[in-house]
Design an enzyme around this catalytic site. Structure first.
Site, short mmCIF file in Angstrom:
data_model
loop_
_atom_site.label_atom_id
_atom_site.label_comp_id
_atom_site.label_asym_id
_atom_site.label_seq_id
_atom_site.Cartn_x
_atom_site.Cartn_y
_atom_site.Cartn_z
N CYS A 64 0.83 -1.21 0.00
CA CYS A 64 0.00 0.00 0.00
C CYS A 64 0.86 1.26 0.00
O CYS A 64 1.52 1.56 0.99
CB CYS A 64 -0.91 -0.05 1.23
SG CYS A 64 -1.74 1.49 1.62
N CYS A 67 -0.02 3.88 2.67
CA CYS A 67 0.39 3.40 4.00
C CYS A 67 1.84 3.78 4.28
O CYS A 67 2.20 4.11 5.41
CB CYS A 67 0.25 1.88 4.11
SG CYS A 67 -1.43 1.27 3.90
#
Length: 141
Positions: A64, A67
């Site tokens: 991600c 993230c």
């Protein structure tokens, strides 16, 4: 033999990553103690649900991109709180059961937990001002 030499070289390199703070001055590791990776469901129960301190739970994934932006930003701000709040990092690929239990449908998802209850939540990347406000609300400052 080549594998053994490669392993010896690897072991002799300076440590990087989460273990790097061990054996160094407290000043460099102080922020690390407030952030931890959740190992399993019982670890989550012990260190998050049963925590006497408020806990920010960062549900993330290695793949991600957002993230990777949010995680370090949030860790830095949690460290600035000097132990008033903890941060638990939960990799959704390793802990799918926790992601399902806490209804995580996208990453990054961040929960604010106090006394075992979810008291606030956001999804996606936030700027530092928004994160500071999120933490202050959780701490009650």
């Amino acid at each position: 033999m080549a594998q053994r030499l490669a392993l010896q070289r690897l072991l002799s390199l300076p440590t990087r990553g989460p273990l790097a703070s061990h054996g160094r001055a407290l000043g460099t590791s102080a922020g690390r103690r407030s952030t931890f990776n959740v190992q399993d469901g019982s670890d989550f129960q012990d260190r998050v649900v049963n925590s006497p301190k408020p806990v920010v739970v960062d549900f993330h994934a290695q793949w991600c991109g957002p993230c990777k932006i949010l995680g370090p930003r949030l860790e830095k701000l949690v460290a600035k709180q000097e132990g008033k709040v903890l941060m638990a990092k939960v990799d959704i690929d390793d802990h799918t059961d926790l992601a399902i239990e806490y209804e995580v449908s996208a990453v990054p998802t961040v929960l604010a937990m106090k006394n075992g209850d979810v008291v606030d939540k956001f999804v996606g990347v936030k700027d530092e001002d928004q994160l500071e406000a999120f933490l202050k609300k959780l701490i009650g400052a």
